[in-house]
Scaffold this motif. Structure first.
Motif, PDB file in Angstrom:
ATOM      1  N   ARG A   1       0.822  -1.217   0.000  1.00 45.79           N
ATOM      2  CA  ARG A   1       0.000   0.000   0.000  1.00 45.79           C
ATOM      3  C   ARG A   1       0.858   1.270   0.000  1.00 45.79           C
ATOM      4  O   ARG A   1       0.724   2.115  -0.873  1.00 45.79           O
ATOM      5  N   GLU A   2       1.743   1.380   0.970  1.00 45.36           N
ATOM      6  CA  GLU A   2       2.455   2.643   1.152  1.00 45.36           C
ATOM      7  C   GLU A   2       3.681   2.797   0.260  1.00 45.36           C
ATOM      8  O   GLU A   2       4.038   3.909  -0.085  1.00 45.36           O
ATOM      9  N   MET A   3       4.300   1.691  -0.092  1.00 43.08           N
ATOM     10  CA  MET A   3       5.526   1.793  -0.884  1.00 43.08           C
ATOM     11  C   MET A   3       5.281   1.492  -2.344  1.00 43.08           C
ATOM     12  O   MET A   3       5.905   2.085  -3.213  1.00 43.08           O
TER      13      MET A   3
ATOM     14  N   ILE B   1      -4.148  -3.139   6.954  1.00 41.51           N
ATOM     15  CA  ILE B   1      -3.484  -1.838   6.757  1.00 41.51           C
ATOM     16  C   ILE B   1      -3.654  -0.971   8.011  1.00 41.51           C
ATOM     17  O   ILE B   1      -2.695  -0.339   8.479  1.00 41.51           O
TER      18      ILE B   1
END
Lengths: 185, 173
Positions: free
Chosen positions: A144-146, A169
């Motif tokens: 998700r974040e990277m 998440i």
């Protein structure tokens, strides 16, 4: 699946080497990156990425086209990285998660040496914190974040429900906060 | 005052709000009323606000991690590894072609084995029954004619202990 992707998959199934070249050229950096992030420091990401491509080529006949090709490739890459990670955990003689080791050489910072030093320390801290984040939260948060994947793509790549992705998440963010505060007081 | 009788939201209320704020942060759909409640809590409660700020910070750090770039020869290495000997076809032959290849190999081996057996043996039905014995003796130092003579004599010898061989009698000859 888009029409151009359908055509590409058909060429892969027909054994067209130029199609294999297209796929490797298109996805090699992304697969290499996600594998290095999921497997963690100490992994030979290039070998694992190569292994993931070979597995995908070998299994292309079983690709049903319900997901995008890149999501399917991600799933294979993630499983390859996780297998390696699990194998290493079962063999403790191999050094533990080397969170101090950068994934790549950090980009030079133009804002001055002090700022660069702080940024370096923060980057190192987030790597250490991420390395301590337990599975499956780590992989989910990485995607998700990277990697910037949508929830639907993460669910496909990890073969879980959207609700599971949402929950993981949220919990990963909460856990990472605690770990990051420990690493970066 | 919350459900526990204290001022401010309870831990459960904070957790519920944060779960919704996590979804909202990623653009997920949340019903309008719940979203408004969660945002109001984020604006009024320092703990929730601190958590959101921490999420922003860690997300920025994670997103700022540079990716890897494969070396220039990576594609060639993968394609070379996909070929069994570095020159032939890719390992990933389509299923139909793999089956055809396997069938052709099987046929070639069977035909080759069959043709390698001397025609004199193939022509004699009795000896054909003993083809395994013939194949066995062919691997020995016995001469070809010796093997043939020995087997023919044994097949036509009524004293031979060959229960599954129909030995022709004189009247049948």
């Amino acid at each position: 699946m888009r029409d151009d992707e359908k055509a590409l998959v058909a060429r892969l199934r027909a054994g067209d080497e130029t199609a294999y070249r297209e796929v490797v050229d298109a996805y090699r950096d992304r697969l290499l990156t996600v594998i290095s992030r999921v497997a963690g420091a100490g992994a030979d990401a290039e070998d694992l990425a190569q292994d993931a491509f070979l597995k995908a080529f070998g299994a292309i006949g079983r690709f049903d086209g319900r997901s995008a090709l890149f999501t399917w490739l991600y799933r294979i890459a993630i499983n390859t990285a996780r297998d390696w990670h699990d194998h290493r955990r079962r063999r403790p003689t191999v050094p533990l998660e080397g969170a101090d080791g950068p994934l790549v050489d950090p980009v030079a910072d133009d804002a001055g040496p002090e700022h660069a030093a702080i940024a370096r320390e923060e980057r190192a801290a987030v790597r250490r914190a991420l390395a301590r984040l337990p599975e499956p939260f780590r992989t989910t948060l990485v995607l998700r974040e990277m990697e910037g994947l949508a929830y639907e793509d993460i669910a496909e790549a990890l073969d879980v429900s959207i609700g599971t992705v949402e929950s993981r998440i949220f919990r990963a963010r909460c856990k990472l906060r605690v770990l990051l505060e420990e690493e970066l007081p | 005052m919350n459900a526990a009788g204290h001022d401010g939201p309870s831990d459960a209320e904070r957790a519920e709000a944060l779960a919704l704020l996590s979804l909202l942060r990623d653009g997920r759909s949340v019903d309008a009323q719940s979203a408004a409640r969660a945002r109001a809590l984020a604006a009024s409660d320092p703990e929730v606000a601190a958590m959101l700020a921490a999420w922003e910070r860690q997300a920025a750090l994670l997103a700022g991690e540079p990716g890897l770039h494969a070396p220039a020869d990576f594609t060639e290495r993968v394609l070379a590894a996909a070929r069994p000997d570095g020159r032939g076809e890719l390992l990933t032959l389509p299923v139909a072609r793999r089956l055809a290849l396997a069938a052709a190999l099987l046929l070639a081996v069977t035909l080759g084995w069959s043709l390698a057996r001397p025609g004199t043996l193939r022509a004699d039905p009795d000896l054909q029954r003993h083809r395994h014995a013939v194949d066995h003796f062919r691997a020995t130092p016995f001469a070809h004619d010796d093997i043939l003579r020995g087997l023919r004599g044994r097949v036509h010898d009524p004293e031979a202990n060959l229960p599954h061989v129909v030995v022709p009698t004189g009247s049948q000859r």
